[in-house]
Design an enzyme around this catalytic site. Structure first.
Site, PDB file in Angstrom:
ATOM      1  CG  HIS A 137      64.332 -30.797  25.520  1.00 59.35           C
ATOM      2  ND1 HIS A 137      65.533 -30.210  25.264  1.00 59.35           N
ATOM      3  CD2 HIS A 137      63.746 -30.994  24.310  1.00 59.35           C
ATOM      4  CE1 HIS A 137      65.670 -30.039  23.954  1.00 59.35           C
ATOM      5  NE2 HIS A 137      64.606 -30.501  23.351  1.00 59.35           N
ATOM      6  CG  ASP A 161      67.039 -31.051  28.604  1.00 63.69           C
ATOM      7  OD1 ASP A 161      66.876 -31.310  27.405  1.00 63.69           O
ATOM      8  OD2 ASP A 161      66.603 -30.020  29.153  1.00 63.69           O
TER       9      ASP A 161
HETATM   10  C1  XLS Z   1      67.110 -30.328  17.283  1.00 63.01           C
HETATM   11  C2  XLS Z   1      66.460 -29.144  17.813  1.00 63.01           C
HETATM   12  C3  XLS Z   1      66.139 -29.196  19.285  1.00 63.01           C
HETATM   13  C4  XLS Z   1      65.110 -28.168  19.621  1.00 63.01           C
HETATM   14  C5  XLS Z   1      64.422 -28.372  20.925  1.00 63.01           C
HETATM   15  O1  XLS Z   1      67.673 -30.317  16.192  1.00 63.01           O
HETATM   16  O2  XLS Z   1      67.230 -28.029  17.498  1.00 63.01           O
HETATM   17  O3  XLS Z   1      67.291 -29.045  20.057  1.00 63.01           O
HETATM   18  O4  XLS Z   1      65.648 -26.884  19.617  1.00 63.01           O
HETATM   19  O5  XLS Z   1      63.761 -29.580  20.982  1.00 63.01           O
END
Ligand code: XLS
Ligand code: NI
Ligand code: NI
Length: 436
Positions: free
Chosen positions: A99, A102
């Site tokens: 993301h 992060d």
């Molecule tokens: C949350 C999601 C997230 C996505 C990416 O539950 O799994 O981690 O994979 O934003």
């Protein structure tokens, strides 16, 4: 270069090894159905869970101390790059997913946050060129900050919508810079908690508008990634709009977006929707939208996204069976959207978790390949539906009959003789393949 993890390179030692820091099934160059395992299983490290999660939960703070922690968030972001690449190299993981927030911290203004992301991603690119590690997908975190308390694309606040659009544009630019072949939309807070304050029609229209703009920018910017929606039925909102594969398909078709998006299927999201993982993979596959996988697992007794590392061989086998029937995942791969438990706070725990996940899918792949080679379920299914191959069944499939024709036919043939569904037999055979 500083070493962040006191764990060495992880090697394949085979099924009889007792070494917790070795692969028992994942043997990257071993051929399965004529293709090396590592091409079937494009494993990816999740930047957020691996480098950012520190064991906190709603009732308590961090339990993990990582050697790459720094007091300055930007400095820590750089240290995470070094640590992340060291981690992937040691495990032989060739992809990562991230993301925007992060990879680099959110700073005082959007402009500063963008600049931080530019700088840190330059460094990531350098490391990619040195190591050959690639980006599987990028995404934007449009759910953490309080500006998104009521959603991003579905927020009642147009300025929040615009901010999300800006974040997505930037995250797409960075994904392009890093050569990412996919871009993911998980609908963070795209959903609602009460209909008393929610205009669902308007929110869905807005969500479609945001996805349409992103679809257009994907082409315009030259990113040309496979766009993926990641369904999830609930959490954080009570009712997430992207409930499951079939709901998302209905939504995409309603807004004319069905040819522009595939899906990223997460195991724990499937089970939250009261589906099995392989149900969701199957629905995506038969509709031509199986794009990528978030490999994790939930806890059957807990009703939330526990994001555990996948260790269930049965589920992994059925998952890989769908992947093989799909002819692989194309641009996609297997991202470990999984985090170690709060009590598993050591560096070793993190390595062992990945090893267990990779071994589980490697074993699943081997079993699934054998099942396919032997046509176990395919032959059974062909026989089960054989009545549609000839006679009235064939006419039904060819759409050559009217309701009146069928009525006449049924009056003449009003004894229906069924065959056994043989579920227990098939489950026993599946077990036999897993035991081998
Ligand atoms: C949350 C999601 C997230 C996505 C990416 O539950 O799994 O981690 O994979 O934003
Ligand atoms: Ni996910
Ligand atoms: Ni999730």
């Amino acid at each position: 270069m500083k070493e962040y993890f006191k764990v060495g390179k992880i090697n394949y030692e085979g099924p009889s090894s007792k070494n917790p820091l070795a692969f028992k099934h994942y043997n990257k160059d071993e051929l399965v159905l004529g293709k090396p395992m590592k091409e079937h299983l494009k494993f990816a490290m999740s930047w957020w869970h691996t480098l950012c999660a520190k064991g906190s939960d709603q009732f308590g703070g961090n339990t993990m101390v990582r050697t790459f922690e720094k007091s300055d968030p930007l400095e820590e972001a750089y240290a995470k790059v070094d640590a992340g690449f060291e981690f992937m190299e040691k495990l032989g993981i060739e992809y990562f997913c991230f993301h925007d927030r992060d990879m680099a911290p959110e700073l005082a203004t959007l402009k500063e946050s963008n600049e931080a992301l530019d700088k840190v991603s330059d460094y990531v690119l350098e490391k990619m060129q040195k190591t050959g590690i690639k980006c599987l997908w990028g995404t934007a975190n449009c759910f953490n900050h309080k500006r998104y308390l009521a959603g991003a694309g579905t927020s009642p606040n147009a300025t929040a919508f615009a901010y999300a659009a800006a974040q997505i544009k930037k995250a797409m630019d960075i994904t392009k810079k890093l050569g990412g072949k996919n871009y993911v939309f998980w609908g963070g807070r795209e959903g609602y908690d009460t209909l008393l304050n929610t205009d669902t029609k308007l929110e869905l229209d807005h969500y479609a508008t945001l996805l349409t703009l992103a679809r257009d920018y994907n082409k315009k910017s030259g990113l040309n990634a496979q766009l993926l929606i990641e369904p999830k039925p609930k959490e954080p909102t009570k009712h997430q709009y992207d409930f499951d594969v079939q709901t998302v398909l209905g939504f995409l078709r309603a807004y004319g977006l069905e040819n522009d998006f595939k899906m990223n299927i997460e195991a724990n999201h499937a089970t939250l929707a009261i589906h099995t993982f392989n149900h969701e993979l199957n629905m995506a596959r038969i509709n031509g939208v199986l794009g990528s996988i978030d490999a994790n697992q939930g806890d059957s007794l807990l009703g939330w996204d526990t994001d555990q590392f996948p260790t269930n061989v049965y589920d992994a086998t059925l998952a890989m069976y769908e992947v093989l029937l799909n002819g692989g995942l194309g641009n996609g791969g297997l991202n470990f959207d999984a985090k170690v438990r709060r009590q598993s706070f050591s560096d070793e725990d993190l390595f062992i978790a990945y090893i267990a996940g990779m071994d589980t899918f490697a074993k699943g792949l081997k079993v699934a390949a054998k099942l396919l080679e032997d046509h176990v379920f395919e032959d059974f299914k062909a026989e089960r539906y054989a009545s549609y191959k000839t006679g009235i069944g064939k006419q039904i499939d060819n759409k050559e009959v009217t309701l009146e024709d069928l009525s006449e036919y049924a009056i003449e043939h009003d004894t229906v003789t069924n065959n056994s569904g043989s579920q227990e037999l098939l489950e026993a055979i599946l077990n036999q393949y897993i035991y081998q």
